[in-house]
Design an enzyme around this catalytic site. Sequence first.
Site, PDB file in Angstrom:
ATOM      1  N   HIS A 129     -73.974 -42.810  40.596  1.00 15.64           N
ATOM      2  CA  HIS A 129     -75.088 -43.646  40.142  1.00 15.64           C
ATOM      3  C   HIS A 129     -76.136 -43.793  41.234  1.00 15.64           C
ATOM      4  CE1 HIS A 129     -72.749 -44.266  36.680  1.00 15.64           C
ATOM      5  NE2 HIS A 129     -73.603 -45.125  36.166  1.00 15.64           N
ATOM      6  N   ARG A 162     -68.786 -37.077  30.917  1.00 16.70           N
ATOM      7  CA  ARG A 162     -69.401 -38.084  30.047  1.00 16.70           C
ATOM      8  C   ARG A 162     -70.589 -37.466  29.336  1.00 16.70           C
ATOM      9  NH1 ARG A 162     -72.506 -43.820  31.185  1.00 16.70           N
ATOM     10  NH2 ARG A 162     -73.611 -42.562  32.715  1.00 16.70           N
ATOM     11  N   GLU A 179     -71.412 -50.149  24.680  1.00 13.92           N
ATOM     12  CA  GLU A 179     -72.358 -50.690  25.646  1.00 13.92           C
ATOM     13  C   GLU A 179     -73.589 -51.364  25.053  1.00 13.92           C
ATOM     14  OE1 GLU A 179     -73.659 -47.552  28.291  1.00 13.92           O
ATOM     15  OE2 GLU A 179     -73.443 -46.050  26.732  1.00 13.92           O
ATOM     16  N   ASP A 231     -75.489 -51.884  30.487  1.00 13.37           N
ATOM     17  CA  ASP A 231     -76.326 -51.647  29.318  1.00 13.37           C
ATOM     18  C   ASP A 231     -76.208 -52.784  28.313  1.00 13.37           C
ATOM     19  OD1 ASP A 231     -76.204 -48.557  30.258  1.00 13.37           O
ATOM     20  OD2 ASP A 231     -77.968 -49.007  29.040  1.00 13.37           O
ATOM     21  N   ARG A 265     -68.591 -51.077  35.696  1.00 14.25           N
ATOM     22  CA  ARG A 265     -69.314 -52.123  36.419  1.00 14.25           C
ATOM     23  C   ARG A 265     -70.166 -51.515  37.518  1.00 14.25           C
ATOM     24  NH1 ARG A 265     -67.342 -57.376  36.294  1.00 14.25           N
ATOM     25  NH2 ARG A 265     -65.363 -57.723  35.262  1.00 14.25           N
ATOM     26  N   ARG A 285     -83.101 -46.590  31.942  1.00 13.56           N
ATOM     27  CA  ARG A 285     -81.690 -46.851  32.216  1.00 13.56           C
ATOM     28  C   ARG A 285     -81.540 -48.223  32.854  1.00 13.56           C
ATOM     29  NH1 ARG A 285     -78.603 -41.525  31.956  1.00 13.56           N
ATOM     30  NH2 ARG A 285     -76.981 -43.030  31.589  1.00 13.56           N
TER      31      ARG A 285
HETATM   32  P1  PGA Z   1     -75.267 -45.796  33.125  1.00 11.07           P
HETATM   33  O1  PGA Z   1     -74.740 -46.972  34.013  1.00 11.07           O
HETATM   34  O2  PGA Z   1     -76.760 -45.918  33.045  1.00 11.07           O
HETATM   35  O3  PGA Z   1     -74.813 -44.609  33.864  1.00 11.07           O
HETATM   36  O4  PGA Z   1     -74.589 -45.968  31.820  1.00 11.07           O
HETATM   37  C1  PGA Z   1     -75.482 -48.056  34.153  1.00 11.07           C
HETATM   38  C2  PGA Z   1     -74.975 -48.899  35.285  1.00 11.07           C
HETATM   39  O5  PGA Z   1     -73.911 -48.689  35.818  1.00 11.07           O
HETATM   40  O6  PGA Z   1     -75.700 -49.834  35.614  1.00 11.07           O
END
Ligand code: PGA
Length: 901
Positions: free
Chosen positions: A159, A415, A525, A562, A600, A732
């Site tokens: 991330h 994913r 989500e 999300d 998380r 996002r």
């Molecule tokens: P994602 O994760 O955008 O990869 O679903 C969001 C996050 O962890 O805040």
Amino acid sequence: MNQVSKTSVSDATPAEAGPDNVLHESLRDNVRILGDNLGRTIANDLGDDFVDRIETIRALAKRGRREGHEGRAALIDYLRRLPESELLPVTRAFNQFLNLANIAEQHYRSRFRRVEDYRPGFQPRLDELFQRVQEAGHDTHSLVERFASMRIDLVLTAHPTEVVRRTLIQKYDAIDDCLGELETTVDQPEHAERVRGRLAELVSQAWHTDEIRRERPTPVDEARWGFAVIENSLWEAVPQFYRDLDNLLLDNAGERLPLDASPIRFASWMGGDRDGNPNVTAEVTREVVLLGRWMAADLYLRDLEQLKHELSMWRATSVLRAEAGEAAEPYREIIKRLIRRVELTRDWAQARIDGEPFSRREEVIETREQLYAPLLSCYRSLCDCGLDTIANGALLDTLRRVACFGVTLTRLDLRQESTRHTAVFEELLDYLDLGHYGEWDEAQRQRFLLDELGSRRPLIPAHWECSPEARETLETFRVIGNEHAESLGSYVISMAGQPSDVLAVALLMKEMGGDVRLPISPLFETLDDLDRAGDVIEQLLKLPEYRGWIQDRQEVMIGYSDSAKDAGQLAAAWAQYRAQERLVEICHEQGVSLTLFHGRGGTVGRGGGPAHAAILSQPPGSVDNSLRVTEQGEMIRFKFGQPGIAVRSMEIYACAVLEATLLPPPQPKAHWREEMDRLAEKAHGVYTGVVREDPDFVPYFRAVTPETALSRLPLGSRPAKRRQEGGVETLRAIPWIFAWTQTRLMLPAWLGSGEAFAGRIESEEGMARLREMMNEWPFFGTYLDMLEMLLAKSDLDIAAYYEHRLIDEPPLVRLGESLRDRLRRLIEVLLKIRNQERLLENTPLIRQAIEVRNPYIDPLHGLQAELLQRNRDADGAISHELSRALMVTMAGIAAGLRNTG
Ligand code: PGA
């Protein structure tokens, strides 16, 4: 030349925190040492006058904090008059100082194991917990069994929240080592002098290195970074953690952890997470799997070389002698053979990465067992010959590593978004003239998918010429079939909402993946999807064909960020809780073992918080000795970047999982639930009223936060939006939260909760109930702890300054005022519930850590707003220098708050 500047950039930092200064002296000393070095480096580079200016800015920032409006005006005025050529170096100076302060803090935390001082809530140690659990009536043998069967999967993700470049992280780690050495060289002045010289060198290296990457990392770069964390930290930390655990069990239970037990394992998304990231292709995933194999072989070779040197003993059992072919030094012989195979395995991985043929395929080590078995023979023989001390040294460490890392280091999850699978079936059925899948209702889709799952004939024609998108989706499934099952983890479906989303993946796996069946993990989500999660899984589990497929194991992923973006933090937290409760109930009824996978992030708005408190605040029964959780971006560095701190992090996880399993939190009372329903409904209404329905909201967000500039920050391999088109809804969760963090309004994590609580604290009954929940229900208590920490990081004046500088349209100004007003009222309400005068009254260390950083962060905010305005005036065409300065402000603020998005 090497003159000392009159003032250092840090001279008084934490030490000046005032009468209730609680920061430890060693921490203050280290901040001072690092700040002095930075001051000298900057003076050497840019001269004393420049350092004087930095000092003036810092003094003005401090005055601003003391005197309020007028003091701040003087700071802003000074910043706005800085010559353009100085904007970049000024932002760099503050950013670098904040990073150095972080190193000192991190060092303090790892060295003194005082994590609990920095975090609200209790963070137990294994030995203490062991005692509590025993007092609660659990016998020691059953505790050993719990550890042996415990399954914690820490899933490292790419991330894009790590702002610090890898090259700087390495320098920071080296600085941290120097701080450690300085503590042990008190009686060795010459050595201390050498260490100080090295420290000066490293700080200077950091100053003369760009803090912002020039280019985005590729997914393969990200994966390499993940492997580097294993190489540099976890490789050492894992056996050390098991050694500690072993000793504890031996002391308390007279038993050891079984040799092949591995309560903690690592999985990864780096190179496997393609959701909204077109750069992660099947080819990339394949390469990353091979890199993992290569890296694992390389690391084991280092272990094996050491073992070859050390295991020179001749005393051995007849079994081992037979295995070693009567060699004079049987252990060495076995290890030498193993080395040859591991070398061959490394060569094979390299050849496959290079696309070259490899002839001795059958000798390649494919499974954990193949690596483990010869080492175990050595271990047993040593023990049987009375050489336990030798067996339980380096050899045991290697065995523990094999148990944890296998031959792949991590298991790579995949994913993909649910719509991509639907799109494949739409296209395929169209081609086969079987109907319009996209238009079918859920029942029709399920019927079709189940029929096909049960059919022996393939559905997808071998030479089907499909669209590039469908091809890419299918190729990923082909990787599943081609790679060894030990390389891969789960297949996660983002934005899952219906049973057919799961069945579609099962069918694609059957069609393309051969016999390999990865666990399929639907990720719920949004608020609606979380509310439906229980029903979706119940429907699935009632399908005999699906039950046959999953072999009584179901994994479900809960999306924290999300859902919070969708519904607001309070409503999302309650929905996550209820969804988990329901899932536990259904799986229990159906006799299926459930693994909850928690998505998380690091910050509160993305479900972040101390691991122990987070785990203990989940519904009772949901942590059944197993846990899967993501570790993202900068949190990987904070929790696992160095062996000492990684050992502690693993201990915290193991404690929390054991405690949540054996001493679970209470079932929520009926009136707590009613209260939560009411609070969540109110908060959700307010949140959507602003975020979705107020026409001024999106223009306000765009104008006042650095959202658009953020997408230029080359943090990760994926784009900031799931799709190019679309507005805030396709943004996002990470850049959404990142943007609000930069202006210190922190809106996503609190909007709506103020109104929800305010409506309740007016009545005595309401207030009493909230306090009862706060004190007796870990879920609610932790929610308030996290909210309080977040509010302490928010800053009304800074948020107001961004508005003042960046918007003048009356409706936007009015909206800004009303949002700040809501925040102000929420703080008042929270203090009343808590019965406190100020935020973080009971966790002064966290409060102080924030307060001492503020004078360094304030100038960065001032400059960021200024640069955003100049960028806007120039229609985005500011100079390269200014654009970099803007990026550095973002990195610096993130470092100062120890959070990005
Ligand atoms: P994602 O994760 O955008 O990869 O679903 C969001 C996050 O962890 O805040």
